[in-house]
Design an enzyme around this catalytic site. Structure first.
Site, short mmCIF file in Angstrom:
data_model
loop_
_atom_site.label_atom_id
_atom_site.label_comp_id
_atom_site.label_asym_id
_atom_site.label_seq_id
_atom_site.Cartn_x
_atom_site.Cartn_y
_atom_site.Cartn_z
N GLY A 59 -13.85 7.45 2.90
CA GLY A 59 -13.75 6.35 3.85
C GLY A 59 -12.77 6.62 4.98
O GLY A 59 -13.03 6.28 6.14
N ASN A 60 -11.63 7.26 4.65
CA ASN A 60 -10.60 7.43 5.68
C ASN A 60 -10.97 8.46 6.74
O ASN A 60 -10.28 8.61 7.73
CB ASN A 60 -9.25 7.77 5.04
CG ASN A 60 -9.21 9.17 4.48
OD1 ASN A 60 -10.17 9.62 3.86
ND2 ASN A 60 -8.12 9.86 4.70
N LYS A 82 -15.38 10.74 -8.35
CA LYS A 82 -15.24 12.09 -7.80
C LYS A 82 -15.20 13.13 -8.92
O LYS A 82 -15.83 14.18 -8.83
CB LYS A 82 -13.96 12.20 -6.96
CG LYS A 82 -13.96 11.25 -5.77
CD LYS A 82 -12.74 11.43 -4.89
CE LYS A 82 -12.47 10.19 -4.06
NZ LYS A 82 -13.63 9.65 -3.33
N LYS A 121 -20.89 -3.86 -8.89
CA LYS A 121 -20.33 -3.41 -7.61
C LYS A 121 -20.20 -4.61 -6.67
O LYS A 121 -21.20 -5.21 -6.27
CB LYS A 121 -21.25 -2.32 -7.02
CG LYS A 121 -20.86 -1.84 -5.66
CD LYS A 121 -19.66 -0.94 -5.72
CE LYS A 121 -19.22 -0.55 -4.31
NZ LYS A 121 -17.91 0.09 -4.28
N LYS A 159 -21.18 7.30 -3.25
CA LYS A 159 -21.41 8.47 -2.39
C LYS A 159 -20.96 9.78 -3.04
O LYS A 159 -21.54 10.84 -2.76
CB LYS A 159 -20.75 8.30 -1.01
CG LYS A 159 -19.24 8.34 -0.97
CD LYS A 159 -18.70 9.64 -0.41
CE LYS A 159 -17.20 9.72 -0.31
NZ LYS A 159 -16.32 9.10 -1.25
P1 ADP Z 1 -12.86 7.60 -0.81
O1 ADP Z 1 -13.19 6.69 0.31
O2 ADP Z 1 -12.43 8.95 -0.31
O3 ADP Z 1 -13.92 7.68 -1.87
P2 ADP Z 1 -11.24 6.21 -2.80
O4 ADP Z 1 -10.22 5.20 -2.45
O5 ADP Z 1 -12.49 5.76 -3.45
O6 ADP Z 1 -11.53 7.02 -1.46
O7 ADP Z 1 -10.58 7.32 -3.75
C1 ADP Z 1 -9.36 7.98 -3.39
C2 ADP Z 1 -8.16 7.29 -4.03
O8 ADP Z 1 -8.13 7.55 -5.43
C3 ADP Z 1 -6.81 7.77 -3.57
O9 ADP Z 1 -6.40 7.12 -2.41
C4 ADP Z 1 -5.89 7.43 -4.75
O10 ADP Z 1 -5.15 6.27 -4.47
C5 ADP Z 1 -6.85 7.12 -5.88
N1 ADP Z 1 -6.57 7.76 -7.16
C6 ADP Z 1 -6.78 7.14 -8.34
N2 ADP Z 1 -6.47 7.94 -9.36
C7 ADP Z 1 -6.06 9.11 -8.83
C8 ADP Z 1 -5.62 10.33 -9.42
N3 ADP Z 1 -5.58 10.50 -10.72
N4 ADP Z 1 -5.25 11.33 -8.58
C9 ADP Z 1 -5.33 11.15 -7.25
N5 ADP Z 1 -5.74 10.02 -6.64
C10 ADP Z 1 -6.12 9.00 -7.42
MG MG Z 2 -14.54 5.99 -3.10
#
Ligand code: ADP
Ligand code: MG
Length: 316
Positions: free
Chosen positions: A13-14, A278, A131, A216
């Protein structure tokens, strides 16, 4: 084409919208241009690429516009909202990348494919949607929409009630063969935006849209497998995946094997709404024959691709 040099990059997203920065189109274009610095090193390294991206804020805005226009313009089902954001965001990424490649004097074509993703008609999430999408409502409003609009609604924390939709598991990409052919020819293809448009297969073999959204990261792993990529790069807003994330004993991960990643996932280190999908995507891709998954942040991507940072998930 040697599959050693085929990659899928999933932009978080960022890459396009930033927390605390108004999501005007001008700002989205500007963030997109900055985020391309994460992709150019792979292009220069000779990778053939597909790019996937999230669409959370954009599809949220699309749904909001539908609600504001209720009674004045036709209602758009969720699948159309996703398709619209795939097109609009695809255009933004496509043109930004074309312009950057032009300036860098790199001759590669870029195109966007509005992507349908096949899901199971009886995926468990269809009967148990979780969701959250769209605006917050009061309990009374939400219960009225349950009756009037056939929505499934649930309380989202203590901020109010929201609509919930299924987030089925992606099984296969309808346009995979075409995307694969284009990527193998060296064209950079933007695909599976927002996880793609969920469709299921009817008894007669035809496709039908489903009112749902697909994660995604999960869709990117399916795309990567189906186009024969060796590398899946998941770019988000953290430089490395961590154990005990956000706690004093937090520990960054460098390279982990797929079995160890699975253990850490089972131990609860990666929450469902953020890092969980992820890591699941990484496991699925490696188990499906992928060589490497790299997770890092957009701004550290060049270093991560060069092997200096990021978290790698590799076969055992
Ligand atoms: P995106 O839009 O890239 O999918 P998300 O917010 O869904 O972003 O996922 C990324 C976030 O996951 C990071 O900003 C972090 O706060 C969070 N996060 C949760 N658990 C972990 C972890 N174990 N290690 C790293 N980041 C984590
Ligand atoms: Mg995400």
């Amino acid at each position: 084409m040697n599959s050693d040099k085929i990659a899928v990059v999933a932009l978080g997203g960022n890459a396009i919208t930033r927390k605390g920065v108004a999501d005007t189109i001008a700002n989205q274009f500007s963030h997109t241009r900055e985020s391309l610095s994460a992709i150019i090193p792979l292009v220069k390294d000779g990778y053939h690429l597909a790019i996937a991206h999230g669409n959370g804020p954009q599809v949220g805005n699309a749904i909001f516009r539908v609600e504001l226009a209720r009674g004045k313009a036709p209602i758009l089902p969720l699948g159309i909202c996703v398709a619209d954001t795939e097109g609009g965001m695809g255009y933004m990424i496509e043109q930004s990348l074309q312009n950057r490649l032009h300036r860098e004097k790199i001759r590669r074509r870029v195109l966007t494919i509005v992507t349908q993703v096949i899901v199971g008609r009886d995926d468990p999430s269809v009967n148990n949607p979780t969701k959250f999408i769209g605006q917050f409502y009061t309990k009374e409003e939400a219960l009225k929409f349950r009756t009037d609009r056939d929505w499934v609604v649930k309380p989202d924390g203590d901020r109010g009630w929201r609509r919930v939709v299924p987030s089925p598991k992606p099984l296969s990409i309808v346009e995979a063969e075409s995307i694969k052919a284009l990527v193998h020819q060296g064209h950079i293809v933007i695909a599976a935006g927002g996880g793609g448009i969920p469709v299921y297969i009817e008894d007669d073999g035809t496709y039908e849209g489903m009112d749902a959204v697909i994660d995604k990261d999960r869709a990117s792993a399916v795309l990567a497998r189906e186009i024969g990529a060796s590398l899946l790069v998941i770019l988000t807003d953290v430089e490395r995946v961590a154990l005990h994330y956000g706690k004093p004993e937090q520990q960054s991960l460098d390279t982990v094997t797929v079995s160890i990643a699975r253990d850490y996932l089972a131990q609860g280190h990666f929450p469902a709404g953020s890092m969980g999908p992820k890591i699941e995507a990484a496991i699925n891709f490696i188990e499906g024959g992928g060589r490497q998954v790299l997770i890092s942040s957009i701004d550290k991507a060049a270093g991560a691709i060069a092997g200096k940072t990021g978290t790698r998930i590799v076969p055992d």
